[in-house]
Design a protein around this motif. Structure first.
Motif, PDB file in Angstrom:
ATOM      1  N   MET A   1      70.784  39.525 -44.436  1.00  0.00           N
ATOM      2  CA  MET A   1      70.734  39.276 -42.826  1.00  0.00           C
ATOM      3  C   MET A   1      69.450  38.289 -42.840  1.00  0.00           C
ATOM      4  N   GLU A   2      68.632  38.154 -43.652  1.00  0.00           N
ATOM      5  CA  GLU A   2      67.401  37.328 -43.364  1.00  0.00           C
ATOM      6  C   GLU A   2      67.514  36.068 -43.970  1.00  0.00           C
TER       7      GLU A   2
ATOM      8  N   GLY B   1      63.060  37.130 -41.037  1.00  0.00           N
ATOM      9  CA  GLY B   1      63.035  38.489 -41.026  1.00  0.00           C
ATOM     10  C   GLY B   1      63.250  38.987 -39.298  1.00  0.00           C
TER      11      GLY B   1
ATOM     12  N   CYS C   1      66.152  39.483 -37.987  1.00  0.00           N
ATOM     13  CA  CYS C   1      67.489  40.219 -37.823  1.00  0.00           C
ATOM     14  C   CYS C   1      67.187  41.417 -38.814  1.00  0.00           C
ATOM     15  N   GLN C   2      66.199  42.179 -38.636  1.00  0.00           N
ATOM     16  CA  GLN C   2      66.211  43.452 -39.384  1.00  0.00           C
ATOM     17  C   GLN C   2      65.949  44.611 -38.150  1.00  0.00           C
ATOM     18  N   GLY C   3      66.407  45.862 -38.613  1.00  0.00           N
ATOM     19  CA  GLY C   3      66.210  46.953 -37.757  1.00  0.00           C
ATOM     20  C   GLY C   3      67.268  46.926 -36.578  1.00  0.00           C
TER      21      GLY C   3
ATOM     22  N   ASN D   1      67.409  44.706 -34.302  1.00  0.00           N
ATOM     23  CA  ASN D   1      67.600  43.214 -33.843  1.00  0.00           C
ATOM     24  C   ASN D   1      68.726  42.922 -34.759  1.00  0.00           C
ATOM     25  N   ALA D   2      69.057  43.416 -35.614  1.00  0.00           N
ATOM     26  CA  ALA D   2      70.279  43.034 -36.492  1.00  0.00           C
ATOM     27  C   ALA D   2      71.507  42.935 -35.606  1.00  0.00           C
TER      28      ALA D   2
ATOM     29  N   CYS E   1      72.310  37.216 -35.049  1.00  0.00           N
ATOM     30  CA  CYS E   1      72.231  37.390 -36.498  1.00  0.00           C
ATOM     31  C   CYS E   1      73.489  37.491 -37.168  1.00  0.00           C
TER      32      CYS E   1
ATOM     33  N   GLU F   1      75.314  39.945 -38.620  1.00  0.00           N
ATOM     34  CA  GLU F   1      76.122  41.212 -38.132  1.00  0.00           C
ATOM     35  C   GLU F   1      76.197  41.488 -36.697  1.00  0.00           C
TER      36      GLU F   1
END
Length: 181
Positions: free
Chosen positions: A1-2, A8, A10-12, A14-15, A20, A22
């Motif tokens: 995702m990154e 960074g 698109c993590q947690g 925010n994905a 992003c 996903e």
């Protein structure tokens, strides 16, 4: 995702955002691998789509206004008694009452303009509610009903209240033609 954003973002939680890898939205992204495209190109593409939507709203508004104008300019023939200078019905040589035919508007233009104002002020909330319902599998979400009810309450109470307070004490204003003489 990154790799999709490189920062960074698109993590947690925010994905699942539209931008992003996903993520998905109701309409965007249109193309499944769109997140891999250059962000500037995507911004220009989205801006062109937004301008296209504004053009569509402009065309629809012009068509709606032409329709309102055609409706408010519609007239009918009305037969009215001619009144003599003394205030009595005018009579001809045979002693019969004289009638004139006049053109009378079917719609009061003030009513048509207020209808247009109501439509224009409520349309964004109604469309927001429709988009939310479609996106939530035809179940009411948190935003839609409250937005529509809140907007209607604001329009009903606050705007009318401001109009009442704006007049000086003892001043009365009427919409011309709204109350029969």
């Amino acid at each position: 995702m990154e790799e999709a954003r490189g920062d960074g973002f698109c993590q947690g939680s925010n994905a699942q955002l539209t931008c992003c890898a996903e993520g998905s939205g109701l309409i965007l992204p249109i193309v499944p691998a769109e997140y891999t495209w250059n962000r500037s190109f995507r911004a220009c593409l989205y801006l062109a789509g937004l301008l296209w939507c504004f053009l569509g709203v402009s065309v629809l508004s012009d068509t709606f206004m032409a329709g309102i104008e055609a409706i408010t300019n519609s007239t009918y023939k009305k037969r009215v008694m001619r009144i003599a200078p003394d205030g009595q019905p005018a009579k001809d040589d045979k002693g019969e009452t004289i009638f004139d035919t006049i053109d009378e508007l079917i719609w009061n233009p003030a009513v048509a303009n207020l209808t247009l104002m109501a439509l224009g002020s409520s349309t964004p909330e109604i469309l927001l509610s429709i988009i939310e319902i479609v996106g939530a599998g035809f179940y009411a979400g948190e935003l839609g009903p409250g937005t529509v009810v809140g907007s209607a309450s604001f329009n009903l109470y606050v705007i009318i209240g401001i109009c009442m307070v704006a007049l000086d004490a003892g001043e009365v204003r009427k919409i011309e033609g709204s109350v029969p003489p």
